[in-house]
Write a protein that holds these residues in place. Structure first.
Motif, short mmCIF file in Angstrom:
data_model
loop_
_atom_site.label_atom_id
_atom_site.label_comp_id
_atom_site.label_asym_id
_atom_site.label_seq_id
_atom_site.Cartn_x
_atom_site.Cartn_y
_atom_site.Cartn_z
N ARG A 81 20.90 106.13 -19.71
CA ARG A 81 20.82 107.20 -20.71
C ARG A 81 20.69 108.53 -19.99
O ARG A 81 19.78 108.73 -19.18
N LEU A 82 21.58 109.46 -20.31
CA LEU A 82 21.63 110.74 -19.59
C LEU A 82 21.66 111.90 -20.59
O LEU A 82 22.41 111.86 -21.56
N PRO A 83 20.89 112.96 -20.31
CA PRO A 83 20.97 114.16 -21.15
C PRO A 83 22.17 115.02 -20.73
O PRO A 83 22.32 115.36 -19.56
N VAL A 84 23.01 115.34 -21.68
CA VAL A 84 24.20 116.15 -21.41
C VAL A 84 24.29 117.25 -22.47
O VAL A 84 23.46 117.32 -23.37
N ALA A 85 25.31 118.09 -22.32
CA ALA A 85 25.47 119.18 -23.29
C ALA A 85 26.94 119.47 -23.50
O ALA A 85 27.80 119.19 -22.64
N ARG A 86 27.23 120.01 -24.68
CA ARG A 86 28.53 120.57 -25.02
C ARG A 86 28.29 121.88 -25.74
O ARG A 86 27.14 122.33 -25.87
N ASP A 92 22.23 113.02 -25.90
CA ASP A 92 22.19 111.98 -24.88
C ASP A 92 23.48 111.18 -24.87
O ASP A 92 24.05 110.93 -25.94
N VAL A 93 23.90 110.79 -23.69
CA VAL A 93 25.02 109.87 -23.53
C VAL A 93 24.49 108.57 -22.94
O VAL A 93 23.69 108.59 -22.00
N LEU A 94 24.92 107.46 -23.53
CA LEU A 94 24.58 106.14 -22.99
C LEU A 94 25.83 105.56 -22.34
O LEU A 94 26.85 105.38 -22.99
N ILE A 95 25.74 105.34 -21.04
CA ILE A 95 26.80 104.62 -20.32
C ILE A 95 26.46 103.14 -20.40
O ILE A 95 25.43 102.71 -19.87
N VAL A 96 27.28 102.39 -21.08
CA VAL A 96 26.99 100.97 -21.33
C VAL A 96 28.00 100.12 -20.56
O VAL A 96 29.21 100.21 -20.79
N TRP A 97 27.48 99.31 -19.65
CA TRP A 97 28.31 98.36 -18.89
C TRP A 97 28.08 96.96 -19.43
O TRP A 97 26.94 96.53 -19.61
N THR A 112 22.12 111.66 -30.92
CA THR A 112 21.32 112.84 -31.18
C THR A 112 19.91 112.46 -31.63
O THR A 112 19.16 113.30 -32.13
N PHE A 113 19.55 111.18 -31.44
CA PHE A 113 18.19 110.75 -31.72
C PHE A 113 17.25 111.31 -30.66
O PHE A 113 17.65 111.54 -29.51
N GLY A 114 16.00 111.48 -31.01
CA GLY A 114 15.01 112.00 -30.08
C GLY A 114 14.65 110.99 -29.00
O GLY A 114 14.99 109.81 -29.08
N GLY A 115 13.96 111.49 -28.00
CA GLY A 115 13.56 110.64 -26.89
C GLY A 115 12.58 109.56 -27.27
O GLY A 115 12.37 108.61 -26.51
N ASP A 116 11.93 109.70 -28.46
CA ASP A 116 10.98 108.68 -28.89
C ASP A 116 11.69 107.40 -29.35
O ASP A 116 11.06 106.35 -29.47
#
Length: 211
Positions: A81-86, A92-97, A112-116
């Motif tokens: 899970r990584l914080p990104v911006a546009r 947040d973006v989730l890279i799922v393997w 766009t859900f919170g970190g909780d």
């Protein structure tokens, strides 16, 4: 035909350059504006800002191969899970393997859900989406969810409530008779409802006559 195809290609490229933003960006903007969190799939060519660098999600995933992602044994997936911006803001973006035919393949989710809200909760919600789609299709095709012609919000809400109640009636029949098809359960639930209504009318008959 070749000339027409060339024109369509040029039109498509022009619309990408000056048209409306990609669907993912549009949904993120809607989420921010209405404060409704979303979790949706993103394309590998989606460009984001990460640690001051502009790169596609595909390029970002190369920095975080499976061995650099946390294993969620419940799903057999490795996720980062990584914080990104546009331009619409941060998310947040989730890279799922996941392994497909023994090979690691990746897909991307943006949230766009919170970190909780934990990654595990997000993954469970994503896995549940197909079951929701199946139920929604049943609502529409079998129980008439989209057939309400009334235009008021209250009438639409009442219609949805009736559809949900009908679904619970069908579900109750299937629980009583395991293995019964949905169609047969629907017919049985309708017969039960008809019998219930007619019985009530018969009981109320003397009262109505007295009135």
């Amino acid at each position: 035909m070749d000339r027409r195809r060339s024109t369509l290609n040029r039109t498509g490229r022009a619309s990408q350059r000056c048209g409306r933003p990609p669907a993912a960006a549009h949904r993120a903007s809607f989420s921010r504006e209405h404060q409704i969190p979303v979790l949706i799939r993103a394309k590998a060519n989606m460009t984001v800002q990460f640690e001051g660098e502009s790169l596609t999600l595909g390029a970002l995933s190369r920095q975080f191969p499976p061995e650099r992602c946390h294993l969620y044994a419940e799903f057999g997936w490795r996720v980062r899970r990584l914080p990104v911006a546009r331009e619409v803001g941060g998310f947040d973006v989730l890279i799922v393997w996941r392994k497909v035919h023994g090979e690691w393949t990746r897909f991307f989710l943006f949230s766009t859900f919170g970190g909780d809200v934990t990654v595990r909760s997000l993954l469970r919600a994503w896995k549940a989406r197909w079951g929701i789609e199946v139920i929604h299709r049943f609502f529409k095709q079998n129980l008439g969810l989209g057939r309400c012609h009334c235009r008021t919000i209250q009438a639409q809400e009442n219609w949805v409530w009736c559809v949900v109640e009908a679904f619970h009636a069908v579900l109750g029949v299937r629980r009583e008779v395991p293995g019964m098809t949905w169609r047969a359960a629907q017919r049985q639930a309708a017969q039960n409802a008809e019998k219930y209504v007619l019985t009530d009318l018969e009981q109320d008959g003397p009262l109505l006559d007295a009135a």
